[in-house]
Scaffold this active site. Structure first.
Site, short mmCIF file in Angstrom:
data_model
loop_
_atom_site.label_atom_id
_atom_site.label_comp_id
_atom_site.label_asym_id
_atom_site.label_seq_id
_atom_site.Cartn_x
_atom_site.Cartn_y
_atom_site.Cartn_z
N ASP A 50 38.48 43.38 48.48
CA ASP A 50 39.03 43.91 47.23
C ASP A 50 38.67 45.39 47.15
O ASP A 50 39.41 46.25 47.64
CB ASP A 50 38.48 43.09 46.07
CG ASP A 50 39.00 43.51 44.71
OD1 ASP A 50 39.84 44.42 44.65
OD2 ASP A 50 38.56 42.95 43.69
N GLY A 92 32.74 32.49 49.01
CA GLY A 92 34.20 32.48 49.03
C GLY A 92 34.85 32.07 50.33
O GLY A 92 35.94 31.51 50.34
N ASP A 94 36.82 36.00 52.67
CA ASP A 94 37.94 35.45 51.91
C ASP A 94 38.90 36.57 51.52
O ASP A 94 40.09 36.49 51.76
CB ASP A 94 37.45 34.67 50.68
CG ASP A 94 36.47 35.46 49.81
OD1 ASP A 94 36.09 36.60 50.15
OD2 ASP A 94 36.06 34.91 48.76
P1 IMP Z 1 34.84 43.60 47.26
O1 IMP Z 1 35.32 44.19 45.96
O2 IMP Z 1 35.75 43.97 48.41
O3 IMP Z 1 33.41 43.96 47.51
O4 IMP Z 1 34.93 42.02 47.11
C1 IMP Z 1 33.81 41.31 46.73
C2 IMP Z 1 34.06 39.84 46.59
O5 IMP Z 1 34.65 39.64 45.32
C3 IMP Z 1 34.99 39.15 47.55
O6 IMP Z 1 34.40 38.78 48.76
C4 IMP Z 1 35.35 37.91 46.74
O7 IMP Z 1 34.34 36.92 46.89
C5 IMP Z 1 35.37 38.46 45.34
N1 IMP Z 1 36.76 38.73 44.94
C6 IMP Z 1 37.47 39.86 45.10
N2 IMP Z 1 38.72 39.73 44.64
C7 IMP Z 1 38.80 38.45 44.19
C8 IMP Z 1 39.87 37.68 43.60
O8 IMP Z 1 41.02 38.12 43.40
N3 IMP Z 1 39.55 36.39 43.27
C9 IMP Z 1 38.32 35.83 43.46
N4 IMP Z 1 37.31 36.51 44.02
C10 IMP Z 1 37.55 37.81 44.38
MG MG Z 2 33.66 36.85 49.25
#
Ligand code: IMP
Ligand code: MG
Length: 194
Positions: A110, A51, A107
């Protein structure tokens, strides 16, 4: 500048959310802070694939201090729009972390699970410092137990695509960031990489 609306899977509507121009401006502000904060050091910027590849390449060209670059590749499996919470390492680092200033380039944060996994992994290798630069931060979703010094945009907990961010591996090549209109959410389910 491209379309301001995109239709995915016949019925899911994405609208322009952050323009190419606004992204560019914010990146030069963040880069100016990094150039100042890491002056006289030689940080290692570590991009999280896939990402962050566009953000990393735009950010790094605004960095004027000496620096090094490396990448992690992570994968989390689950629904195309919801992080599964199962983070796996697909590509490890080539660099030596011990005693170095580490700057993770993400990027989007979340749930915060990916960055927590990376934080733990890096801290085990005794860096001199650990910092995160994230273009997007879904503050109300994320649980992050260390300071986030460099955030591009705080955004609501909504699904976004473009500028490196995918939906089922597609749409990373969009120049702006687009947000899903929740009333059109079709809940596709696939597996994928970050
Ligand atoms: P986490 O939930 O913080 O572990 O995020 C994991 C990964 O999910 C991020 O680094 C992104 O690559 C992907 N991700 C999270 N939210 C989005 C979104 O809204 N669109 C696309 N990819 C996302
Ligand atoms: Mg990512």
């Amino acid at each position: 500048m491209g379309n301001d609306k995109i239709i995915v899977n016949d019925n899911e509507v994405f609208k322009v959310f952050i323009t190419e121009e606004d992204i560019r401006k914010r990146i030069s502000e963040i880069a100016a802070e990094l150039n100042r904060d890491f002056r006289d050091r030689v940080p290692i910027f570590i991009g999280i694939l896939n990402g962050s590849f566009i953000f990393m390449s735009d950010l790094i060209r605004e960095i004027t201090i000496d620096c090094e670059i490396d990448f992690f590749k992570l994968s989390s499996y689950g629904d195309a729009k919801i992080s599964s919470g199962n983070v796996r390492m697909l590509k490890e680092l080539n660099c030596e972390v011990e005693g170095r200033d580490i700057i993770i380039v993400e990027d989007v944060i979340d749930s915060g699970l990916s960055i927590a996994y990376i934080h733990k992994l890096i801290m085990q290798q005794n860096p001199k410092s650990f910092n995160v630069v994230t273009l997007l931060y879904k503050k109300s979703a994320a649980k992050v137990d260390f300071p986030l010094a460099y955030v591009g945009f705080e955004i609501p907990t909504e699904f976004v695509i473009g500028y490196g961010l995918d939906y089922a591996q597609k749409w990373r090549n969009l120049r702006s960031i687009y947000v899903l209109d929740p009333s059109t959410d079709g809940e596709a389910s696939v597996t994928g990489e970050d």
